[in-house]
Design a protein around this motif. Structure first.
Motif, PDB file in Angstrom:
ATOM      1  N   ALA A  61       0.890  -1.167   0.000  1.00  0.00           N
ATOM      2  CA  ALA A  61       0.000   0.000   0.000  1.00  0.00           C
ATOM      3  C   ALA A  61       0.925   1.213   0.000  1.00  0.00           C
ATOM      4  N   LEU A  62       0.479   2.326  -0.555  1.00  0.00           N
ATOM      5  CA  LEU A  62       1.300   3.534  -0.550  1.00  0.00           C
ATOM      6  C   LEU A  62       0.526   4.696   0.045  1.00  0.00           C
ATOM      7  N   GLY A  63       1.243   5.531   0.805  1.00  0.00           N
ATOM      8  CA  GLY A  63       0.594   6.693   1.392  1.00  0.00           C
ATOM      9  C   GLY A  63       1.606   7.630   2.011  1.00  0.00           C
ATOM     10  N   LEU A  64       1.094   8.768   2.504  1.00  0.00           N
ATOM     11  CA  LEU A  64       1.924   9.784   3.175  1.00  0.00           C
ATOM     12  C   LEU A  64       1.459   9.860   4.629  1.00  0.00           C
ATOM     13  N   HIS A  65       2.314   9.367   5.535  1.00  0.00           N
ATOM     14  CA  HIS A  65       1.976   9.198   6.954  1.00  0.00           C
ATOM     15  C   HIS A  65       1.965  10.552   7.677  1.00  0.00           C
ATOM     16  N   PRO A  66       0.953  10.780   8.529  1.00  0.00           N
ATOM     17  CA  PRO A  66       0.858  12.085   9.204  1.00  0.00           C
ATOM     18  C   PRO A  66       2.034  12.391  10.135  1.00  0.00           C
ATOM     19  N   TYR A  67       2.694  11.371  10.626  1.00  0.00           N
ATOM     20  CA  TYR A  67       3.823  11.584  11.533  1.00  0.00           C
ATOM     21  C   TYR A  67       4.927  12.389  10.845  1.00  0.00           C
ATOM     22  N   TYR A  68       5.038  12.229   9.528  1.00  0.00           N
ATOM     23  CA  TYR A  68       6.099  12.898   8.762  1.00  0.00           C
ATOM     24  C   TYR A  68       5.576  14.122   8.018  1.00  0.00           C
ATOM     25  N   ILE A  96      -2.101   6.493   5.985  1.00  0.00           N
ATOM     26  CA  ILE A  96      -2.488   7.895   6.029  1.00  0.00           C
ATOM     27  C   ILE A  96      -3.248   8.128   7.344  1.00  0.00           C
ATOM     28  N   GLY A  97      -3.595   9.377   7.636  1.00  0.00           N
ATOM     29  CA  GLY A  97      -4.381   9.605   8.843  1.00  0.00           C
ATOM     30  C   GLY A  97      -4.105  10.937   9.501  1.00  0.00           C
ATOM     31  N   LEU A  98      -4.437  11.000  10.794  1.00  0.00           N
ATOM     32  CA  LEU A  98      -4.201  12.205  11.581  1.00  0.00           C
ATOM     33  C   LEU A  98      -3.499  11.816  12.878  1.00  0.00           C
ATOM     34  N   ASP A  99      -2.407  12.517  13.213  1.00  0.00           N
ATOM     35  CA  ASP A  99      -1.675  12.287  14.443  1.00  0.00           C
ATOM     36  C   ASP A  99      -1.526  13.612  15.162  1.00  0.00           C
ATOM     37  N   PHE A 100      -2.431  13.887  16.114  1.00  0.00           N
ATOM     38  CA  PHE A 100      -2.406  15.148  16.855  1.00  0.00           C
ATOM     39  C   PHE A 100      -1.633  14.991  18.165  1.00  0.00           C
ATOM     40  N   TYR A 101      -0.965  13.851  18.318  1.00  0.00           N
ATOM     41  CA  TYR A 101      -0.163  13.587  19.510  1.00  0.00           C
ATOM     42  C   TYR A 101       1.245  14.155  19.361  1.00  0.00           C
ATOM     43  N   ILE A 102       1.724  14.262  18.121  1.00  0.00           N
ATOM     44  CA  ILE A 102       3.097  14.732  17.883  1.00  0.00           C
ATOM     45  C   ILE A 102       3.240  16.211  18.259  1.00  0.00           C
ATOM     46  N   ASP A 103       4.466  16.627  18.541  1.00  0.00           N
ATOM     47  CA  ASP A 103       4.740  18.032  18.827  1.00  0.00           C
ATOM     48  C   ASP A 103       4.418  18.853  17.587  1.00  0.00           C
ATOM     49  N   ASP A 104       3.814  20.020  17.798  1.00  0.00           N
ATOM     50  CA  ASP A 104       3.568  20.929  16.688  1.00  0.00           C
ATOM     51  C   ASP A 104       2.885  20.209  15.506  1.00  0.00           C
ATOM     52  N   PRO A 105       1.669  19.719  15.713  1.00  0.00           N
ATOM     53  CA  PRO A 105       1.070  18.789  14.744  1.00  0.00           C
ATOM     54  C   PRO A 105       0.577  19.405  13.432  1.00  0.00           C
ATOM     55  N   ALA A 106       0.578  20.722  13.286  1.00  0.00           N
ATOM     56  CA  ALA A 106       0.124  21.338  12.030  1.00  0.00           C
ATOM     57  C   ALA A 106      -1.211  20.736  11.598  1.00  0.00           C
ATOM     58  N   ARG A 107      -2.219  20.879  12.462  1.00  0.00           N
ATOM     59  CA  ARG A 107      -3.496  20.182  12.271  1.00  0.00           C
ATOM     60  C   ARG A 107      -4.158  20.435  10.926  1.00  0.00           C
TER      61      ARG A 107
END
Ligand SMILES: [Zn+2]
Length: 263
Positions: A61-68, A96-107
Motif C-alpha cells: 500500500a502507498l501513502g503519506l503518513h501524518p507523523y512525517y 495515512i491519517g491524523l496524528d495530533f499527539y506529535i509536537d507541533d502537529p500542524a493540524r
C-alpha cells in the motif's frame, strides 16, 4: 495449519534488511502467509514495492503518513495519484491519517493532506489504512466529508466503543496487535473483548508496537500467532475461530483474493 494475515507490517524498513527472508520463512512455517506492507513517505515507496515484488505473500500500500507531515510536499501527493493509476498491485492507500499527539502537529495541514489522500483513494476505488492518535473525532469528520467507496482499516485501534461503531458503519475494520498483551492496556483489552469479531483484523505494526513476547526488542510478524492466542483468550473463543474470522475480514476489506487492480 491456521492461516493468519498481518494486515499492517513495515517489513520494508531497514530493521529487517539483515534477515528479511529468514523472518518470512519462519512466518510461513507458522501460517502467517500474507502480510500487508503500508508506505509512509514518497522516498521509500520504490524500495517498498521492490521488497513486495521479491517476496511472495507481501501486499503493498502507498501513502503519506501524518507523523512525517513536515517532510511531505505537494508534488508527493501528485506522485501518489500517479502511482495509484500505474501500479496494479496496490491493495490500499496507506498509511495515512491524523496524528495530533506529535509536537507541533500542524493540524490543518495534516487534515488537508489526509482528505486529499482519501479523495485519491475514492477516485482509485481503493480502501485506506488509517493511523489515528488523539484525533478520532476529526478522522470521523473527514471520513464523513470525503466518502469512500470501499472503507478500510483503522490500524492499532484505541478509541471508544462508540467511535468503533461509527467506523464500522462507515465500512471499516479495526486493527489489533501486540498492545493487547499488556494487562495495563485496559481500554484496549475491553475493545478486543467486546467488539464483534466481524470487525476485527490482526496486525503487528512491526518493527514497532512490540508485545510482551518481544518487549524492548524488534516486533515481528513472527509473533502474530502469539497475539492471536492472546486475543482469542481475551474473547474466550478458540484461536481457530479468531484466525479464520480475522483472515476473512482482511481478505474482504482489502480484496486480497482478487488478482488485479480494482480488486
Ligand atoms: Zn504503521
Amino acid at each position: 495449519m491456521m492461516e493468519i494475515i498481518d494486515s499492517h507490517c513495515h517489513l520494508d524498513v531497514e530493521d529487517f534488511d539483515a534477515d528479511r527472508e529468514a523472518v518470512l520463512a519462519d512466518c510461513r512455517a507458522q501460517g502467517v502467509n500474507r502480510i500487508v506492507v503500508p508506505g509512509v513517505c514518497a522516498d521509500t515507496w520504490d524500495r517498498l514495492l521492490e521488497v513486495c515484488r521479491q517476496n511472495r505473500g507481501l501486499y503493498p500500500a502507498l501513502g503519506l503518513h501524518p507523523y512525517y507531515i513536515r517532510g511531505h510536499r505537494r508534488e508527493h501527493l501528485a506522485a501518489l495519484e500517479q502511482r495509484l493509476a500505474d501500479e496494479p498491485d496496490l491493495v490500499a492507500v496507506g498509511e495515512i491519517g491524523l496524528d495530533f499527539y506529535i509536537d507541533d502537529p500542524a493540524r490543518e495541514r495534516q487534515t488537508g493532506l489526509f482528505e486529499a489522500q482519501l479523495a485519491a483513494a475514492a477516485a482509485a476505488d481503493l480502501p485506506v489504512i488509517v493511523h489515528v492518535r488523539k484525533a478520532h473525532k476529526q478522522v470521523l469528520k473527514s471520513l464523513k466529508r470525503v466518502r469512500l467507496g470501499r472503507g478500510g482499516i483503522i490500524h492499532a485501534y484505541n478509541g471508544s466503543l462508540e467511535q468503533a461503531r461509527e467506523y464500522i458503519d462507515l465500512g471499516f475494520k479495526l486493527g489489533f496487535g501486540g498492545m493487547i498483551t499488556y494487562e495495563r492496556a485496559r481500554n484496549l483489552r475491553r475493545l478486543a473483548r467486546e467488539l464483534p469479531l466481524e470487525s476485527i483484523v490482526l496486525e503487528t505494526d512491526a518493527p514497532d508496537m512490540s508485545g510482551d513476547i518481544c518487549h524492548g526488542r524488534r516486533n515481528s510478524p513472527q509473533y502474530l500467532p502469539h497475539y492471536l492466542a492472546v486475543l482469542a483468550a481475551l474473547r474466550d473463543e478458540s484461536a481457530k475461530t479468531v484466525a479464520q474470522a480475522t483472515r476473512r475480514n482482511t481478505l474482504d476489506v482489502l480484496k486480497l483474493d482478487c488478482p488485479q487492480k480494482n480488486r
